[in-house]
Scaffold this motif. Structure first.
Motif, PDB file in Angstrom:
ATOM      1  N   SER A 167     -55.152  50.264 -51.176  1.00 54.98           N
ATOM      2  CA  SER A 167     -56.015  51.459 -51.203  1.00 54.98           C
ATOM      3  C   SER A 167     -56.507  51.862 -49.817  1.00 54.98           C
ATOM      4  O   SER A 167     -57.634  52.338 -49.650  1.00 54.98           O
ATOM      5  CB  SER A 167     -57.218  51.232 -52.141  1.00 54.98           C
ATOM      6  N   ILE A 168     -55.672  51.660 -48.821  1.00 54.32           N
ATOM      7  CA  ILE A 168     -55.983  52.086 -47.464  1.00 54.32           C
ATOM      8  C   ILE A 168     -55.344  53.454 -47.232  1.00 54.32           C
ATOM      9  O   ILE A 168     -54.134  53.597 -47.346  1.00 54.32           O
ATOM     10  CB  ILE A 168     -55.453  51.076 -46.428  1.00 54.32           C
ATOM     11  N   PRO A 169     -56.144  54.476 -46.912  1.00 55.52           N
ATOM     12  CA  PRO A 169     -55.590  55.836 -46.758  1.00 55.52           C
ATOM     13  C   PRO A 169     -54.727  55.946 -45.503  1.00 55.52           C
ATOM     14  O   PRO A 169     -54.999  55.334 -44.474  1.00 55.52           O
ATOM     15  CB  PRO A 169     -56.841  56.710 -46.651  1.00 55.52           C
ATOM     16  N   ILE A 170     -53.695  56.754 -45.605  1.00 55.76           N
ATOM     17  CA  ILE A 170     -52.763  56.960 -44.496  1.00 55.76           C
ATOM     18  C   ILE A 170     -52.533  58.451 -44.301  1.00 55.76           C
ATOM     19  O   ILE A 170     -52.268  59.179 -45.252  1.00 55.76           O
ATOM     20  CB  ILE A 170     -51.408  56.274 -44.777  1.00 55.76           C
ATOM     21  N   THR A 171     -52.666  58.897 -43.067  1.00 59.31           N
ATOM     22  CA  THR A 171     -52.304  60.261 -42.699  1.00 59.31           C
ATOM     23  C   THR A 171     -51.262  60.195 -41.598  1.00 59.31           C
ATOM     24  O   THR A 171     -51.465  59.533 -40.584  1.00 59.31           O
ATOM     25  CB  THR A 171     -53.524  61.070 -42.208  1.00 59.31           C
ATOM     26  N   ILE A 172     -50.146  60.876 -41.794  1.00 60.95           N
ATOM     27  CA  ILE A 172     -49.053  60.912 -40.828  1.00 60.95           C
ATOM     28  C   ILE A 172     -48.828  62.358 -40.428  1.00 60.95           C
ATOM     29  O   ILE A 172     -48.865  63.255 -41.267  1.00 60.95           O
ATOM     30  CB  ILE A 172     -47.765  60.318 -41.435  1.00 60.95           C
ATOM     31  N   PHE A 173     -48.630  62.592 -39.126  1.00 60.22           N
ATOM     32  CA  PHE A 173     -48.325  63.954 -38.698  1.00 60.22           C
ATOM     33  C   PHE A 173     -47.100  63.955 -37.798  1.00 60.22           C
ATOM     34  O   PHE A 173     -46.781  62.959 -37.146  1.00 60.22           O
ATOM     35  CB  PHE A 173     -49.526  64.614 -38.008  1.00 60.22           C
ATOM     36  N   SER A 174     -46.422  65.090 -37.773  1.00 58.63           N
ATOM     37  CA  SER A 174     -45.162  65.195 -37.046  1.00 58.63           C
ATOM     38  C   SER A 174     -44.964  66.613 -36.549  1.00 58.63           C
ATOM     39  O   SER A 174     -45.193  67.578 -37.284  1.00 58.63           O
ATOM     40  CB  SER A 174     -44.001  64.799 -37.969  1.00 58.63           C
ATOM     41  N   GLY A 175     -44.542  66.760 -35.290  1.00 53.31           N
ATOM     42  CA  GLY A 175     -44.257  68.078 -34.741  1.00 53.31           C
ATOM     43  C   GLY A 175     -43.002  68.672 -35.358  1.00 53.31           C
ATOM     44  O   GLY A 175     -42.002  67.973 -35.539  1.00 53.31           O
ATOM     45  N   ASP A 176     -43.044  69.955 -35.686  1.00 56.03           N
ATOM     46  CA  ASP A 176     -41.888  70.556 -36.348  1.00 56.03           C
ATOM     47  C   ASP A 176     -40.771  70.925 -35.370  1.00 56.03           C
ATOM     48  O   ASP A 176     -39.741  71.463 -35.766  1.00 56.03           O
ATOM     49  CB  ASP A 176     -42.301  71.771 -37.188  1.00 56.03           C
ATOM     50  N   GLN A 177     -40.952  70.630 -34.068  1.00 55.81           N
ATOM     51  CA  GLN A 177     -39.906  70.843 -33.078  1.00 55.81           C
ATOM     52  C   GLN A 177     -39.384  69.524 -32.518  1.00 55.81           C
ATOM     53  O   GLN A 177     -38.670  69.494 -31.526  1.00 55.81           O
ATOM     54  CB  GLN A 177     -40.415  71.743 -31.939  1.00 55.81           C
ATOM     55  N   ASP A 178     -39.726  68.445 -33.188  1.00 57.94           N
ATOM     56  CA  ASP A 178     -39.287  67.110 -32.773  1.00 57.94           C
ATOM     57  C   ASP A 178     -37.890  66.831 -33.305  1.00 57.94           C
ATOM     58  O   ASP A 178     -37.674  66.800 -34.511  1.00 57.94           O
ATOM     59  CB  ASP A 178     -40.280  66.063 -33.302  1.00 57.94           C
TER      60      ASP A 178
END
Length: 257
Positions: A167-178
């Motif tokens: 139950s550890i929250p995770i947020t992942i982000f990624s550039g759309d030009q990568d």
């Protein structure tokens, strides 16, 4: 990077979605290279592409960037739409002015940092290089950084799965030009992970930043969130620093509450 060999294929999903390669090239790659059993992915299983597959991939990259093997720079994958920094440290040392901004992003910022941290007055200010080294400081990105390439084939989804099960929250982000680790591939990885954990995709929407399009947002249950960052490249914190700070701040605030 969550699953290296699948991210290799995701490059061409990205190219096709941005109309950088045509349908014929894309289908050839999918047919020749997509013989991978994703459910049989072990930490020591390295992608072994056929000679035909590797040749198709190499040619598709050249087509995507409208260049040939002699003029292609791998750094182009860090940002598929912005040109890499074409200057060198010697230009800065000689007092030459390199181009500062390319479409609002300074692609030469690692170079500037390297030059800056080698200035004697700067080193004195932060008490650096007190042993008077005979060589200049270099950032890991420009210093032929050594690492175990086998680690790139480690499957990171089991680690994420373990965190979510606690139950550890995770947020992942990624550039759309990568083009190194395309967002389209990461999204597919997370969809698979959510399916294994029986977590539903509960929200899929655009997110805004300062009343402008920030990218896309995917929420799985109440613990896993994935955001694409519009205009962000492999280094989102450098190419879209304000958006990256906004994502981090919101994640911390949500986690604390």
């Amino acid at each position: 990077m969550l699953r290296n060999k699948l991210d290799d294929l995701a490059k061409f999903d990205l190219f096709f979605s941005r109309e950088m390669i045509n349908n014929s090239v894309y289908n050839q790659i999918k047919k020749e290279c997509n013989a991978i059993d994703e459910n049989n992915y072990f930490f020591n299983l390295k992608a072994i592409w056929s000679a035909t597959c590797k040749n198709l991939m190499e040619q598709a990259i050249l087509v995507a960037f409208k260049t040939d093997a002699n003029n292609y720079l791998p750094l182009k994958l860090f940002d598929i739409f912005r040109d890499p920094c074409a200057e060198n440290e010697q230009d800065l040392n000689l007092g030459k002015q390199v181009v500062e901004l390319i479409t609002e992003v300074d692609m030469c910022s690692p170079l500037r940092a390297q030059c800056y941290f080698n200035l004697p007055e700067v080193q004195r200010a932060f008490h650096g290089n007190r042993t008077k080294l005979s060589y200049r400081w270099k950032g890991c990105f420009t210093a032929n950084f050594k690492y175990n390439k086998a680690d790139m084939d480690l499957d990171m989804l089991p680690a994420l799965k373990n965190l979510l099960q606690q139950s550890i929250p995770i947020t992942i982000f990624s550039g759309d030009q990568d083009g190194i680790i395309p967002a389209v591939g990461t999204l597919e990885h997370l969809k698979k992970l959510a399916e294994e954990l029986n977590i539903k995709l509960t929200k899929e929407e655009a997110w805004s930043f300062r009343n402008q399009d920030g990218g896309s947002k995917y929420v799985f249950g109440d613990l896993l969130t994935f955001l694409t960052v519009k205009g962000g490249n492999h280094h989102v914190t450098a190419s879209r620093p304000s958006q990256a700070l906004d994502i981090f701040t919101n994640f911390v605030i949500n986690w604390m509450h």
